[in-house]
Design a protein around this motif. Structure first.
Motif, short mmCIF file in Angstrom:
data_model
loop_
_atom_site.label_atom_id
_atom_site.label_comp_id
_atom_site.label_asym_id
_atom_site.label_seq_id
_atom_site.Cartn_x
_atom_site.Cartn_y
_atom_site.Cartn_z
N PHE A 75 0.83 -1.20 0.00
CA PHE A 75 0.00 0.00 0.00
C PHE A 75 0.87 1.25 0.00
N GLY A 87 -4.06 1.43 4.46
CA GLY A 87 -4.24 0.29 3.59
C GLY A 87 -5.38 0.44 2.60
N GLN A 143 -4.84 2.35 -0.39
CA GLN A 143 -4.25 2.66 -1.69
C GLN A 143 -3.30 1.54 -2.10
N PRO A 144 -3.83 0.43 -2.60
CA PRO A 144 -2.98 -0.71 -2.96
C PRO A 144 -2.11 -0.42 -4.18
#
Length: 323
Positions: A277, A282, A284-285
């Motif tokens: 990320f 978590g 914005q992968p």
């Protein structure tokens, strides 16, 4: 490492942030400087692991920690989790003494409940370790999940599938052994290709030598949560998540292998399902390839990955089945 108790696999708690070098998550100091060859007990991995341990029922239980390190988890188990007895061993023969000193310093009144197994012990591959494992209710571990990029097979694989990987190995830190494991040594394990060979070897060993014990391990989501669950189930364990955290990706730890693996799996029509990320929440992968590119080209970029504290309870072994 540790395990026990049933909760939803979606049970998620926020990651704890590392504190100042003088103390750990319980605010306790260290008797001596933290050895450079030991995994930093103030690291976010340790703090997340201890959050998970608090969600396990260790009251009056006997626990064995594989990879005891500085002994910070041993002191935590005895003081905060109510464990009755803790065994501990490490592949680095120096660390059992370091752990013993820390436990004696922090909780002198309970130090005699810690039984360090001296010498270099990899997983539970000694008679003394096997005896301790058989006497334990739970076996816990936070052991390396990054493959040694100096390995010839790994280097060749990365060259073929991720040519952007550095041609020269990155300099080894004093605690290299605490972060990386030798890929070729565990080549015959099914999940080794996902950086889980050492952990799978531990499961295999425990299933054969101490089938009564629960297992609690601290595992990154760099190979995807589903593969972690599949690994446990392949050894007839039922896993549950005790704690999930989003932790910083160590800037010094190469993830080029995962970038290469991601490309290779896509060529096979599969997905790595890695959990890297751009943000600490978590949400914005990014791909493993993008994560490695940013790690090596933009030193100021802070990357993250998921971390799961999983407990696996053994399913009953059918009569006459030796596996």
């Amino acid at each position: 490492m540790k395990m026990h108790e049933r909760r939803s696999s979606d049970d998620i708690a926020d990651s704890a942030a590392a504190g100042p070098i003088a103390s750990d998550s319980a605010g306790q100091s260290f008797p001596n400087p933290i050895p450079s060859f030991a995994f930093n007990p103030l690291d976010s991995w340790t703090l997340a692991f201890q959050r998970g341990l608090l969600n396990a029922d260790f009251a009056q239980k006997t626990v064995y920690e594989v990879g005891v390190g500085t002994g910070a988890n041993v002191a935590f188990l005895l003081k905060e989790c109510g464990a009755a007895k803790v065994y501990g061993s490490d592949v680095d023969s120096r660390l059992s003494t370091v752990a013993q000193e820390l436990v004696s310093f922090r909780i002198p009144e309970k130090a005699h409940y810690f039984i360090p197994l001296h010498g270099s012990i990899s997983l539970i591959n000694s008679p003394e370790a096997s005896t301790a494992a058989c006497a334990s209710d739970a076996i816990i571990a936070c052991i390396p999940q990054a493959v040694d990029t100096d390995d010839h097979a790994v280097a060749s694989f990365m060259e073929a599938h991720y040519p952007l990987a550095k041609s020269k190995p990155e300099s080894r830190q004093a605690d290299y052994q605490a972060h990386y494991y030798p890929f070729e040594q565990f080549r015959h394990y099914q999940f080794n290709r996902f950086g889980l060979g050492l952990n799978e070897a531990l499961l295999d060993s425990i299933r054969r030598q101490a089938p009564q014990a629960d297992i609690i391990v601290n595992l990154s989501g760099r190979a995807g949560k589903q593969r972690l669950l599949d690994m446990f189930r392949s050894y007839r364990y039922e896993p549950t998540v005790l704690h999930k955290a989003i932790v910083p990706q160590c800037s010094k730890t190469s993830i080029a292998y995962y970038a290469a693996l991601e490309t290779h799996l896509e060529q096979e029509g599969l997905s790595l399902e890695s959990e890297f990320f751009m943000d600490s929440d978590g949400v914005q992968p990014i791909s493993a390839r993008e994560a490695e590119r940013l790690r090596t080209t933009e030193p100021s970029a802070t990357l993250y990955h998921s971390l799961y504290v999983m407990r696996a309870r053994p399913e009953a072994i059918p009569s006459g089945d030796g596996n």
